[in-house]
Design a protein around this motif. Structure first.
Motif, short mmCIF file in Angstrom:
data_model
loop_
_atom_site.label_atom_id
_atom_site.label_comp_id
_atom_site.label_asym_id
_atom_site.label_seq_id
_atom_site.Cartn_x
_atom_site.Cartn_y
_atom_site.Cartn_z
N GLN A 43 0.83 -1.21 0.00
CA GLN A 43 0.00 0.00 0.00
C GLN A 43 0.86 1.25 0.00
O GLN A 43 0.53 2.22 -0.68
CB GLN A 43 -0.93 0.01 1.21
N ALA A 44 1.95 1.24 0.75
CA ALA A 44 2.83 2.41 0.79
C ALA A 44 3.48 2.64 -0.57
O ALA A 44 3.68 3.79 -0.97
CB ALA A 44 3.89 2.23 1.88
N MET A 45 3.82 1.57 -1.28
CA MET A 45 4.46 1.73 -2.58
C MET A 45 3.51 2.34 -3.60
O MET A 45 3.93 3.08 -4.49
CB MET A 45 4.97 0.38 -3.12
N SER A 46 2.23 2.06 -3.47
CA SER A 46 1.27 2.59 -4.44
C SER A 46 0.52 3.81 -3.90
O SER A 46 -0.41 4.29 -4.56
CB SER A 46 0.29 1.49 -4.86
N ALA A 47 0.92 4.33 -2.77
CA ALA A 47 0.20 5.43 -2.13
C ALA A 47 0.16 6.71 -2.96
O ALA A 47 -0.81 7.46 -2.90
CB ALA A 47 0.78 5.72 -0.74
N LYS A 48 1.19 6.95 -3.75
CA LYS A 48 1.20 8.20 -4.53
C LYS A 48 0.11 8.21 -5.58
O LYS A 48 -0.25 9.25 -6.09
CB LYS A 48 2.58 8.47 -5.13
N TRP B 68 9.36 3.12 4.85
CA TRP B 68 9.15 4.33 5.65
C TRP B 68 9.29 5.60 4.81
O TRP B 68 8.59 6.59 5.06
CB TRP B 68 10.08 4.34 6.87
N LYS B 69 10.14 5.59 3.81
CA LYS B 69 10.25 6.78 2.94
C LYS B 69 8.95 6.99 2.17
O LYS B 69 8.46 8.12 2.06
CB LYS B 69 11.43 6.63 1.98
N ASN B 70 8.38 5.94 1.64
CA ASN B 70 7.12 6.06 0.90
C ASN B 70 5.97 6.42 1.82
O ASN B 70 5.11 7.23 1.46
CB ASN B 70 6.82 4.77 0.13
N LEU B 71 5.98 5.85 3.00
CA LEU B 71 4.94 6.17 3.97
C LEU B 71 5.06 7.63 4.42
O LEU B 71 4.05 8.32 4.60
CB LEU B 71 5.03 5.22 5.17
N THR B 72 6.27 8.12 4.55
CA THR B 72 6.48 9.53 4.90
C THR B 72 5.92 10.44 3.82
O THR B 72 5.26 11.44 4.13
CB THR B 72 7.98 9.81 5.12
N MET B 73 6.15 10.10 2.57
CA MET B 73 5.60 10.91 1.48
C MET B 73 4.08 10.90 1.50
O MET B 73 3.43 11.93 1.27
CB MET B 73 6.14 10.45 0.12
N ALA B 74 3.50 9.75 1.79
CA ALA B 74 2.03 9.68 1.90
C ALA B 74 1.54 10.55 3.05
O ALA B 74 0.56 11.29 2.91
CB ALA B 74 1.59 8.23 2.10
N ALA B 75 2.25 10.51 4.18
CA ALA B 75 1.85 11.31 5.35
C ALA B 75 1.96 12.80 5.05
O ALA B 75 1.08 13.59 5.45
CB ALA B 75 2.72 10.94 6.55
N ILE B 76 2.98 13.19 4.35
CA ILE B 76 3.17 14.61 4.01
C ILE B 76 2.05 15.08 3.08
O ILE B 76 1.56 16.21 3.21
CB ILE B 76 4.55 14.83 3.35
N ASN B 77 1.62 14.22 2.18
CA ASN B 77 0.64 14.61 1.16
C ASN B 77 -0.81 14.30 1.53
O ASN B 77 -1.69 14.43 0.68
CB ASN B 77 0.99 13.93 -0.17
N MET B 78 -1.08 13.92 2.76
CA MET B 78 -2.45 13.53 3.12
C MET B 78 -3.30 14.68 3.63
O MET B 78 -4.48 14.50 3.90
CB MET B 78 -2.44 12.38 4.11
N LYS B 79 -2.70 15.86 3.78
CA LYS B 79 -3.43 17.08 4.13
C LYS B 79 -4.18 16.95 5.46
O LYS B 79 -5.34 17.34 5.58
CB LYS B 79 -4.40 17.47 3.01
N ASP B 80 -3.50 16.42 6.47
CA ASP B 80 -4.08 16.28 7.80
C ASP B 80 -2.94 16.53 8.79
O ASP B 80 -2.16 15.63 9.11
CB ASP B 80 -4.66 14.88 7.99
N ASN B 81 -2.85 17.77 9.28
CA ASN B 81 -1.73 18.15 10.14
C ASN B 81 -1.72 17.40 11.46
O ASN B 81 -0.65 17.08 11.98
CB ASN B 81 -1.73 19.66 10.38
#
Length: 147
Positions: free
Chosen positions: A79-84, A115-128
């Motif tokens: 899921q993290a790999m395809s999160a973008k 964790w790098k891909n999950l971090t990118m998903a977290a940054i782009n999820m628009k929920d501070n």
């Protein structure tokens, strides 16, 4: 060269070929089940690398069938790999799911990529608020990580 080495190479080649062609690879998975942990790790790494580099999920079922890695980790990794390619709500759902895990994954590989891909998903999820929770989790990982 030993017969077991040749058997390993043939099984791996046939597995990849069948996965790429969308064919059943049940026979190869049965052969892999009889292999050493070292060979299972090697094959699993090849499959995980394809999930990470190609973002193709057709390899997930094979990784799960081999059973070398924690099943929850494999699902979360995929899921993290395809999160973008997902929408904001799916990114939020993934981050919440990972943050809600109370026990560590039993066996993993390629955690840095995960964790790098999950971090990118977290940054782009628009929920501070959720991002703040994620940051705390990563801080915990950093504090428990080996140098």
């Amino acid at each position: 060269m030993k017969k077991t080495d040749v058997d390993f190479m043939l099984t791996l080649a046939n597995l990849m070929s069948k996965l790429e062609q969308g064919e059943s690879c049940a026979e190869q998975l049965q052969e892999i089940a009889k292999m050493s942990d070292e060979n299972k790790e090697s094959i699993t790494h090849q499959l995980m690398d394809r999930i990470a580099s190609r973002e193709e999920l057709m390899y997930v079922d094979a990784v799960l069938a081999i059973g070398y890695l924690d099943a929850d980790y494999v699902q979360d990794f995929a899921q993290a790999m395809s999160a973008k390619q997902t929408d904001v709500s799916q990114k939020q759902e993934l981050v919440r799911k990972v943050l809600s895990r109370t026990t560590p994954y039993a066996k993993t590989m390629m955690e840095d990529v995960f964790w790098k891909n999950l971090t990118m998903a977290a940054i782009n999820m628009k929920d501070n608020e959720l991002l703040a929770q994620f940051i705390r989790k990563v801080e915990q990982l950093r504090d428990s990580a080996e140098e």
